[in-house]
Design a protein around this motif. Structure first.
Motif, mmCIF file in Angstrom:
data_model
loop_
_atom_site.group_PDB
_atom_site.id
_atom_site.type_symbol
_atom_site.label_atom_id
_atom_site.label_comp_id
_atom_site.label_asym_id
_atom_site.label_seq_id
_atom_site.Cartn_x
_atom_site.Cartn_y
_atom_site.Cartn_z
ATOM 1 N N ARG A 59 -4.316 1.915 4.300
ATOM 2 C CA ARG A 59 -4.411 0.468 4.514
ATOM 3 C C ARG A 59 -3.397 -0.057 5.526
ATOM 4 N NH1 ARG A 59 -8.758 -1.858 3.462
ATOM 5 N NH2 ARG A 59 -7.816 -3.782 2.727
ATOM 6 N N ILE A 91 9.809 4.648 -2.102
ATOM 7 C CA ILE A 91 9.413 4.196 -3.440
ATOM 8 C C ILE A 91 7.893 4.035 -3.553
ATOM 9 C CG2 ILE A 91 9.637 2.322 -5.127
ATOM 10 C CD1 ILE A 91 12.509 1.903 -3.891
ATOM 11 N N VAL A 92 7.276 3.396 -2.577
ATOM 12 C CA VAL A 92 5.822 3.214 -2.619
ATOM 13 C C VAL A 92 5.133 4.574 -2.577
ATOM 14 C CG1 VAL A 92 3.806 2.232 -1.465
ATOM 15 C CG2 VAL A 92 5.935 0.920 -1.566
ATOM 16 N N GLN A 95 5.396 6.432 -5.864
ATOM 17 C CA GLN A 95 4.531 5.841 -6.892
ATOM 18 C C GLN A 95 3.064 6.190 -6.615
ATOM 19 O OE1 GLN A 95 5.576 4.592 -9.600
ATOM 20 N NE2 GLN A 95 3.745 3.667 -10.485
ATOM 21 N N LEU A 96 2.675 6.176 -5.341
ATOM 22 C CA LEU A 96 1.298 6.567 -4.990
ATOM 23 C C LEU A 96 1.033 8.010 -5.440
ATOM 24 C CD1 LEU A 96 0.768 5.017 -1.423
ATOM 25 C CD2 LEU A 96 -0.574 4.500 -3.480
ATOM 26 N N MET A 99 0.512 8.267 -9.028
ATOM 27 C CA MET A 99 -0.803 7.754 -9.426
ATOM 28 C C MET A 99 -1.941 8.608 -8.856
ATOM 29 S SD MET A 99 -0.009 4.610 -10.923
ATOM 30 C CE MET A 99 -1.145 3.295 -10.512
ATOM 31 N N ILE A 120 -2.277 -6.109 8.756
ATOM 32 C CA ILE A 120 -2.493 -7.499 8.310
ATOM 33 C C ILE A 120 -2.836 -8.371 9.506
ATOM 34 C CG2 ILE A 120 -1.311 -9.555 7.400
ATOM 35 C CD1 ILE A 120 0.429 -7.569 5.683
ATOM 36 N N TYR B 56 -7.976 -9.621 -2.114
ATOM 37 C CA TYR B 56 -7.212 -8.788 -1.192
ATOM 38 C C TYR B 56 -6.026 -9.589 -0.664
ATOM 39 C CZ TYR B 56 -10.707 -5.067 -0.914
ATOM 40 O OH TYR B 56 -11.537 -4.018 -1.206
ATOM 41 N N SER B 58 -2.424 -8.751 1.858
ATOM 42 C CA SER B 58 -1.544 -7.794 2.537
ATOM 43 C C SER B 58 -2.084 -6.377 2.460
ATOM 44 C CB SER B 58 -0.143 -7.821 1.928
ATOM 45 O OG SER B 58 0.434 -9.072 2.102
ATOM 46 N N ARG B 59 -3.400 -6.256 2.612
ATOM 47 C CA ARG B 59 -4.069 -4.956 2.663
ATOM 48 C C ARG B 59 -4.115 -4.250 1.312
ATOM 49 N NH1 ARG B 59 -7.325 -4.022 6.398
ATOM 50 N NH2 ARG B 59 -6.789 -1.838 6.638
ATOM 51 N N GLY B 60 -3.604 -4.892 0.273
ATOM 52 C CA GLY B 60 -3.731 -4.341 -1.072
ATOM 53 C C GLY B 60 -4.821 -5.092 -1.820
ATOM 54 N N ASP B 109 7.760 -2.894 -4.948
ATOM 55 C CA ASP B 109 7.323 -1.676 -4.255
ATOM 56 C C ASP B 109 6.382 -0.821 -5.102
ATOM 57 O OD1 ASP B 109 8.747 -2.137 -1.822
ATOM 58 O OD2 ASP B 109 10.587 -1.688 -2.899
ATOM 59 N N LYS B 110 6.762 -0.555 -6.353
ATOM 60 C CA LYS B 110 5.877 0.254 -7.205
ATOM 61 C C LYS B 110 4.578 -0.494 -7.472
ATOM 62 C CE LYS B 110 9.192 3.048 -9.763
ATOM 63 N NZ LYS B 110 9.674 3.428 -11.089
ATOM 64 N N ARG B 112 3.238 -2.629 -5.551
ATOM 65 C CA ARG B 112 2.459 -2.589 -4.317
ATOM 66 C C ARG B 112 1.661 -1.287 -4.237
ATOM 67 N NH1 ARG B 112 2.983 -5.612 0.298
ATOM 68 N NH2 ARG B 112 5.025 -6.355 -0.366
ATOM 69 N N ALA B 113 2.247 -0.199 -4.717
ATOM 70 C CA ALA B 113 1.528 1.084 -4.721
ATOM 71 C C ALA B 113 0.253 0.972 -5.564
ATOM 72 C CB ALA B 113 2.427 2.200 -5.237
ATOM 73 N N THR B 114 0.345 0.310 -6.719
ATOM 74 C CA THR B 114 -0.837 0.094 -7.564
ATOM 75 C C THR B 114 -1.912 -0.659 -6.788
ATOM 76 O OG1 THR B 114 0.652 -0.089 -9.468
ATOM 77 C CG2 THR B 114 -1.610 -0.845 -9.786
ATOM 78 N N LEU B 116 -2.118 -1.047 -3.430
ATOM 79 C CA LEU B 116 -2.578 -0.294 -2.255
ATOM 80 C C LEU B 116 -3.551 0.797 -2.671
ATOM 81 C CD1 LEU B 116 0.571 0.130 0.030
ATOM 82 C CD2 LEU B 116 -1.537 -1.121 0.557
ATOM 83 N N GLN B 117 -3.237 1.487 -3.772
ATOM 84 C CA GLN B 117 -4.142 2.552 -4.208
ATOM 85 C C GLN B 117 -5.517 1.985 -4.533
ATOM 86 O OE1 GLN B 117 -3.699 4.581 -7.999
ATOM 87 N NE2 GLN B 117 -3.965 6.548 -6.980
ATOM 88 N N ALA B 119 -6.959 -0.569 -3.152
ATOM 89 C CA ALA B 119 -7.630 -0.860 -1.877
ATOM 90 C C ALA B 119 -8.051 0.424 -1.163
ATOM 91 C CB ALA B 119 -6.714 -1.700 -0.986
ATOM 92 N N ILE B 120 -7.191 1.433 -1.215
ATOM 93 C CA ILE B 120 -7.509 2.722 -0.580
ATOM 94 C C ILE B 120 -8.773 3.309 -1.213
ATOM 95 C CG2 ILE B 120 -6.754 5.142 -0.363
ATOM 96 C CD1 ILE B 120 -3.812 4.014 -0.294
ATOM 97 N N GLN B 135 -5.933 4.929 -12.872
ATOM 98 C CA GLN B 135 -4.571 4.382 -12.903
ATOM 99 C C GLN B 135 -4.016 4.321 -14.324
ATOM 100 O OE1 GLN B 135 -4.754 0.671 -10.567
ATOM 101 N NE2 GLN B 135 -4.111 1.834 -8.763
#
Lengths: 318, 318
Positions: A59, A91-92, A95-96, A99, A120, B56, B58-60, B109-110, B112-114, B116-117, B119-120, B135
């Motif tokens: 993304r 960190i991101v 966490q990815l 997951m 963005i 959506y 910030s791309r998440g 940050d963590k 955000r990973a949730t 982003l994943q 969205a990915i 998840q």
């Protein structure tokens, strides 16, 4: 931001008051830029950056060569990998992975912000060159940084073993261990300030980046080669003997029918090149190369220390 | 992962061996879930989560209510805001701000990973319910968590002052300071396991979430109201007197023509509701509400401590 390092030997350089434009890829040229920016005012430097390797990932929009040039100017570059920000956290990414999503590229958190912001703003309709201008301004960079194109580029490698594969798969998944038959990239339009940045400068410098995947895509853009013919162009060869300083440059040169050597570089650039800088170890080929292009300078082209980088920059600029 | 807190009073509870399905929004119900999960085996809990506020950013992909439910089960929830992960860092966010991009929501940050994943994987073609299953499994959650729909939902608020605005703008930009004329959301299809999760359970629980924006969108989905009519349904009123425990629930109730009170909730749910749990302070309205629905339980519905939450869960489950 990190305070800029000013090397003491920088003070001894007599500054030449000309505008310069540097063509850059991701590793070799940024090292040279580290030297140039120590002895040259940033305001008079324009860097045109290859974009064919840009891609969306997780993304974010990864313009790795642009970011490396930005981070180099901002003294933030992670010099171990020549991408990403030194001292960045992960960190991101961690966490990815926790997951179940592992990214091909190892993105740090601050670096991810650079990539996410590009995506963005692209989504909001910004042109890549405007995004880069915003980002480099925010990082306090005075030099101009111009993506070669605002259009999506694509590059693929045709290999003997795996057929046509994506460039990043070639680099990372296959670690360059393939026989390269062809390098493909689409023609794209120049970004608004590309041609002007060549026309208005006094000297064009090609750093020791991969001639095929970093520099040639810029030259291939409509109008660039003609603009270069009107300028003094000086290139640093990325080769010593028959081996590239780093990366898969040699494989690509062969695929295009060029010798993997400084002579091959001279052949590739001969329609516009005035001067090629080759390494001391290649002195024996000086005369041979001078039959292809007007001038050859022999010096140390290995850039291990900041002094190496400044010395090479001095030779190119004076 | 944080070790699960088991409250000593939890041991005293006689477990009722039935499958329960909880309808949830973002704040009130997760508090109740904190109580339920202390006294009830996670394997026998299904939570159906509202998705109309998903968007959506910030791309998440922000499925705030789903993530709050997940983080609640995983004991990761930031109880100060009832979204995000406690102790999370904000490195990406701070770098984005430094570069000129300020996000409406404050993403760690963590967390955000949730986002982003999601969205990915959505981009790769996954259904939202499959992503949530991945998840929640990765977070070690045994309960089933089901988004009400895999389709994109939309919710907007028609206000007197600003016309039709997005729900998040209503909440954050305008801080709910508008007169609400109408709440609009599109009809969406049920996610694959939604109807089954009601049909196969023994008891359906509506937590004290916003009846209009959290619970009603789930009820409005084709087949849900009919399935609810066949089940024992118990709801916790989010109101005491005429004020909501939190958030803009009152404004929304009025816009739909319901009184902002436990009586209004009874009216809204009367076609299927068996039991409404109201707060001690509303005891005077018990008889009035019993004219609308079969049973009314009067107890403490304020969930300040874990003991409050467990006690309320006991009353609902026994």
């Amino acid at each position: 931001m990190i305070k800029k390092y000013k090397n003491p030997i920088a003070k001894k350089i007599k500054r030449v008051k000309i505008m310069i434009t540097v063509f850059s890829g991701g590793t070799g040229t940024p090292k040279l830029i580290q030297g140039i920016k120590e002895i040259y005012p940033e305001e008079e430097i324009t860097v045109v950056v290859n974009t064919v390797e840009n891609l969306y990932m997780s993304r974010g929009y990864i313009a790795a060569d642009i970011d490396t040039v930005m981070y180099t100017f901002a003294d933030m570059i992670d010099e171990e990998f020549w991408y990403g920000i030194k001292g960045d956290t992960f960190i991101v990414r961690e966490q990815l992975i926790e997951m179940g999503t592992t990214e091909l590229l190892r993105l740090g958190d601050k670096d991810r912000a650079t990539k996410l912001q590009k995506a963005i703003l692209l989504e909001e309709g910004w042109a890549l060159s405007d995004i880069v201008e915003l980002q480099k301004d925010k990082l306090g960079i005075k030099a101009r940084i111009i993506p070669m194109s605002d259009e999506e580029s694509e590059i693929s490698i045709v290999t003997k073993e795996h057929g046509e594969i994506e460039f990043h798969d070639f680099l990372i998944k296959y670690q360059c261990n393939c026989e390269v038959l062809e390098v493909k990239y689409a023609n794209v339009s120049p970004s608004p300030k590309l041609i002007e940045s060549i026309e208005k400068c006094d000297k064009v410098i090609f750093g020791p980046s991969n001639p095929i995947t970093s520099i040639r895509p810029i030259i291939s853009i409509d109008g660039v080669e003609d603009a270069l013919k009107e300028k003094e162009v000086i290139a640093v060869s990325p080769f010593v003997g028959k081996s590239a300083f780093s990366g898969p440059a040699g494989q690509f040169m062969n695929a295009f029918g060029y010798e993997t050597s400084s002579k091959g570089v001279a052949e590739l650039y001969k329609s516009f090149l005035n001067t090629l800088v080759i390494d001391n170890q290649d002195e024996e080929f000086k005369e041979e190369i001078e039959e292809i292009i007007p001038n050859v300078i022999v010096t140390n082209t290995f850039m291990k220390t900041i002094e190496d980088k400044i010395n090479l920059a001095k030779i190119i600029l004076e």
